[in-house]
Design a protein around this motif. Structure first.
Motif, PDB file in Angstrom:
ATOM      1  N   CYS A   2       0.832  -1.202   0.000  1.00  0.00           N
ATOM      2  CA  CYS A   2       0.000   0.000   0.000  1.00  0.00           C
ATOM      3  C   CYS A   2       0.873   1.261   0.000  1.00  0.00           C
ATOM      4  N   HIS A   4       0.043   4.051   1.175  1.00  0.00           N
ATOM      5  CA  HIS A   4      -0.256   4.894   2.329  1.00  0.00           C
ATOM      6  C   HIS A   4       0.781   4.676   3.432  1.00  0.00           C
ATOM      7  N   SER A  38      -7.834   1.240   2.540  1.00  0.00           N
ATOM      8  CA  SER A  38      -7.669   1.823   1.207  1.00  0.00           C
ATOM      9  C   SER A  38      -8.110   0.822   0.153  1.00  0.00           C
ATOM     10  N   ALA A  48      -5.719   4.698  -6.622  1.00  0.00           N
ATOM     11  CA  ALA A  48      -6.362   4.749  -5.309  1.00  0.00           C
ATOM     12  C   ALA A  48      -7.747   5.367  -5.480  1.00  0.00           C
ATOM     13  N   GLY A  51     -10.196   5.587   0.686  1.00  0.00           N
ATOM     14  CA  GLY A  51      -9.329   5.441   1.848  1.00  0.00           C
ATOM     15  C   GLY A  51      -8.275   6.527   1.923  1.00  0.00           C
ATOM     16  N   ALA A  53      -5.091   6.303   1.219  1.00  0.00           N
ATOM     17  CA  ALA A  53      -4.079   6.277   0.151  1.00  0.00           C
ATOM     18  C   ALA A  53      -4.530   7.164  -1.009  1.00  0.00           C
TER      19      ALA A  53
END
Length: 79
Positions: A2, A4, A38, A48, A51, A53
């Motif tokens: 991810c 994020h 995410s 994305a 979420g 991200a």
């Protein structure tokens, strides 16, 4: 991974779980990160879509050789 906070992303085929648990309305499987919820759309190049991200997932460059598929590199987003 991810974009994020580098948790593991999985292909989630449970559309109801994505719609309810990740609070993202879809009719198709998506790539999801359970750490912070995410959601990434594989049909949009890993963008994305829900979420925390905001940066797309890196895309894996693939090459077919002699009937086999090989990962040959990563394409990272500039976003």
């Amino acid at each position: 991974i991810c974009t994020h906070q580098q948790c593991i992303v999985d292909l989630n085929r449970d559309v109801d779980a994505i719609n309810i648990g990740f609070n993202y309305q879809t009719r198709q499987p998506a790539l999801t990160c359970a750490c912070h919820l995410s959601v990434f759309d594989p049909q949009l190049g890993g963008r994305a879509v829900s979420g925390p991200a905001v940066i797309p997932l890196p895309r894996v460059r693939l090459e077919a050789r002699s009937g086999q598929l090989f990962a040959t590199g990563l394409e990272r987003s500039r976003a």
